[in-house]
Design a protein around this motif. Structure first.
Motif, PDB file in Angstrom:
ATOM      1  N   ALA A 232     -23.415  -2.373  -2.494  1.00  0.00           N
ATOM      2  CA  ALA A 232     -23.089  -3.796  -2.639  1.00  0.00           C
ATOM      3  C   ALA A 232     -22.844  -4.196  -4.090  1.00  0.00           C
ATOM      4  O   ALA A 232     -22.604  -5.377  -4.378  1.00  0.00           O
ATOM      5  CB  ALA A 232     -24.222  -4.650  -2.060  1.00  0.00           C
ATOM      6  N   GLY A 234     -20.376  -3.885  -6.268  1.00  0.00           N
ATOM      7  CA  GLY A 234     -19.108  -4.547  -6.558  1.00  0.00           C
ATOM      8  C   GLY A 234     -19.089  -5.986  -6.101  1.00  0.00           C
ATOM      9  O   GLY A 234     -18.632  -6.875  -6.830  1.00  0.00           O
ATOM     10  N   GLU A 235     -19.597  -6.230  -4.895  1.00  0.00           N
ATOM     11  CA  GLU A 235     -19.611  -7.593  -4.356  1.00  0.00           C
ATOM     12  C   GLU A 235     -20.544  -8.507  -5.148  1.00  0.00           C
ATOM     13  O   GLU A 235     -20.223  -9.673  -5.411  1.00  0.00           O
ATOM     14  CB  GLU A 235     -20.041  -7.573  -2.881  1.00  0.00           C
ATOM     15  CG  GLU A 235     -19.014  -6.976  -1.938  1.00  0.00           C
ATOM     16  CD  GLU A 235     -19.136  -5.468  -1.803  1.00  0.00           C
ATOM     17  OE1 GLU A 235     -19.778  -4.839  -2.673  1.00  0.00           O
ATOM     18  OE2 GLU A 235     -18.583  -4.925  -0.829  1.00  0.00           O
ATOM     19  N   ILE A 236     -21.701  -7.979  -5.556  1.00  0.00           N
ATOM     20  CA  ILE A 236     -22.664  -8.798  -6.304  1.00  0.00           C
ATOM     21  C   ILE A 236     -22.125  -9.128  -7.685  1.00  0.00           C
ATOM     22  O   ILE A 236     -22.232 -10.269  -8.157  1.00  0.00           O
ATOM     23  CB  ILE A 236     -24.016  -8.070  -6.406  1.00  0.00           C
ATOM     24  CG1 ILE A 236     -24.613  -7.846  -5.013  1.00  0.00           C
ATOM     25  CG2 ILE A 236     -24.998  -8.872  -7.259  1.00  0.00           C
ATOM     26  CD1 ILE A 236     -25.836  -6.933  -5.005  1.00  0.00           C
ATOM     27  N   ALA A 238     -18.944  -9.245  -8.593  1.00  0.00           N
ATOM     28  CA  ALA A 238     -17.823 -10.169  -8.436  1.00  0.00           C
ATOM     29  C   ALA A 238     -18.318 -11.586  -8.170  1.00  0.00           C
ATOM     30  O   ALA A 238     -17.778 -12.564  -8.714  1.00  0.00           O
ATOM     31  CB  ALA A 238     -16.916  -9.697  -7.302  1.00  0.00           C
ATOM     32  N   ALA A 239     -19.357 -11.719  -7.341  1.00  0.00           N
ATOM     33  CA  ALA A 239     -19.898 -13.041  -7.028  1.00  0.00           C
ATOM     34  C   ALA A 239     -20.504 -13.691  -8.269  1.00  0.00           C
ATOM     35  O   ALA A 239     -20.360 -14.899  -8.490  1.00  0.00           O
ATOM     36  CB  ALA A 239     -20.947 -12.920  -5.926  1.00  0.00           C
ATOM     37  N   GLU A 242     -17.628 -14.891 -10.487  1.00  0.00           N
ATOM     38  CA  GLU A 242     -16.945 -16.042  -9.891  1.00  0.00           C
ATOM     39  C   GLU A 242     -17.781 -17.313 -10.026  1.00  0.00           C
ATOM     40  O   GLU A 242     -17.236 -18.416 -10.158  1.00  0.00           O
ATOM     41  CB  GLU A 242     -16.658 -15.751  -8.416  1.00  0.00           C
ATOM     42  CG  GLU A 242     -15.822 -16.820  -7.742  1.00  0.00           C
ATOM     43  CD  GLU A 242     -15.444 -16.447  -6.323  1.00  0.00           C
ATOM     44  OE1 GLU A 242     -15.046 -17.356  -5.560  1.00  0.00           O
ATOM     45  OE2 GLU A 242     -15.542 -15.259  -5.961  1.00  0.00           O
ATOM     46  N   ALA A 276     -24.169 -12.956  -1.883  1.00  0.00           N
ATOM     47  CA  ALA A 276     -23.275 -11.803  -1.745  1.00  0.00           C
ATOM     48  C   ALA A 276     -24.040 -10.572  -1.271  1.00  0.00           C
ATOM     49  O   ALA A 276     -23.555  -9.801  -0.438  1.00  0.00           O
ATOM     50  CB  ALA A 276     -22.592 -11.513  -3.078  1.00  0.00           C
ATOM     51  N   ALA A 280     -23.684  -8.510   2.319  1.00  0.00           N
ATOM     52  CA  ALA A 280     -23.426  -7.068   2.275  1.00  0.00           C
ATOM     53  C   ALA A 280     -24.551  -6.241   2.894  1.00  0.00           C
ATOM     54  O   ALA A 280     -24.490  -5.012   2.889  1.00  0.00           O
ATOM     55  CB  ALA A 280     -23.198  -6.629   0.826  1.00  0.00           C
TER      56      ALA A 280
END
Length: 302
Positions: A232, A234-236, A238-239, A242, A276, A280
């Motif tokens: 996870a 990449g998702e964390i 990116a979040a 953002e 995030a 995930a």
């Protein structure tokens, strides 16, 4: 009967491009009360007590004995009470805190003949790499670099207007496992990429330049290899970006994730990281903290 109290901070290492070099101290603490005894023993209270060795294999004891050996002294047995708010196996320097605590205590028991650099060398020999132990010993933001005479640490103040946003997963990840997946060799282009970005990260800290930190906080040496263990990530990251973070990265060997953000956005960044991770399938807890200026601290109780 003289007693010692040693307080050592948690740490986050690498910070993206500064693999095995960069580290920051955090306000989660490991504390050790030390008093003379007939045999070595460690009483562990609180966080992760069931998994911490209570005999001579405890890292605090191992490090204390390593320091005594360097001094050519026989360290008399001690009874250690160990308390920690540092989660184990989460990439937040729990082992480094115990090691630094041990070398600081042994040095104090010997009359403090060793300077910090000597303590850093001993702690690094026990830990295997200098990034976490440097930040735990010196505090603030540190860069550890190798030399022929052992590692050297440079300490820098961290921007007061920035906050650390941590996401700490529920599940642990052994450092040995995380290091085992790293490639034995890297390409020249990746080495140059990290050299440039690590230099920019230092400049960003010195200038309190969040825009530059956003560019600098990227890595090509270790995070991609560790993605299979922290899927996870990449998702964390990116979040976090953002939501307003300057940048985010795997904390040490993982699985925790660290981000840096301005004060006003830090709660939003932490909440975004939590959300995030939950989506995930990686539950955990987020928190906002400051970089801790103080490293290891020693108090003598008479």
């Amino acid at each position: 009967m003289s007693e010692l109290h040693v307080r050592v901070p948690a740490t986050s290492a690498n910070l993206g491009p500064g693999f095995d070099s960069f580290g920051v101290a955090l306000p989660l603490l490991a504390e050790f009360d030390v008093r003379p005894a007939r045999a070595w023993a460690v009483e562990v209270e609180g966080n992760g007590a069931a998994d911490v060795p209570t005999g001579e294999e405890n890292l605090f004891v191992v490090a204390a004995r390593a320091a005594a050996k360097t001094l050519g002294q026989n360290l008399s047995p001690q009874y250690i009470t160990q308390r920690s708010t540092i989660p184990r196996g989460r990439g937040l320097g729990s082992s480094a805190a115990a090691i630094v605590g041990g070398v600081v205590a042994a040095n104090a028991l010997a009359g403090e003949p060793l300077a910090k650099r000597a303590l850093l060398r001993i702690a690094t020999e026990v830990e295997g790499h200098a990034d976490n132990v440097a930040a735990a010993l010196y505090g603030a933001f540190t860069i550890a670099l190798p030399s022929a005479d052992g590692p050297i640490a440079a300490r820098f103040a961290f921007p007061s207007a920035w906050r650390v946003c941590l996401f700490v997963p529920t599940s642990a990840l052994a450092t040995e496992k995380s290091r085992s997946v790293l490639p034995k060799e890297v390409s020249r282009s990746d080495a140059v990429f990290n050299l440039a970005h690590a230099s920019a990260l230092l400049a960003a800290v010195l200038r309190s330049d969040g825009a530059l930190l956003s560019i600098a906080m990227h890595d090509r040496l270790h995070e991609s290899a560790r993605m299979k263990l922290v899927p996870a990530l990449g998702e964390i990251v990116a979040a976090a970006r953002e939501a307003g973070a300057f940048g985010a990265a795997l904390s040490g060997a993982g699985p925790s994730v660290i981000a840096f953000a301005p004060v006003r956005l830090a709660p939003r960044v932490t909440a975004a990281m939590e959300e995030a991770a939950t989506v995930a399938g990686t539950p955990g807890r987020g928190r906002v903290v400051r970089v801790r200026a103080a490293g290891a601290q020693l108090v003598r109780n008479q």
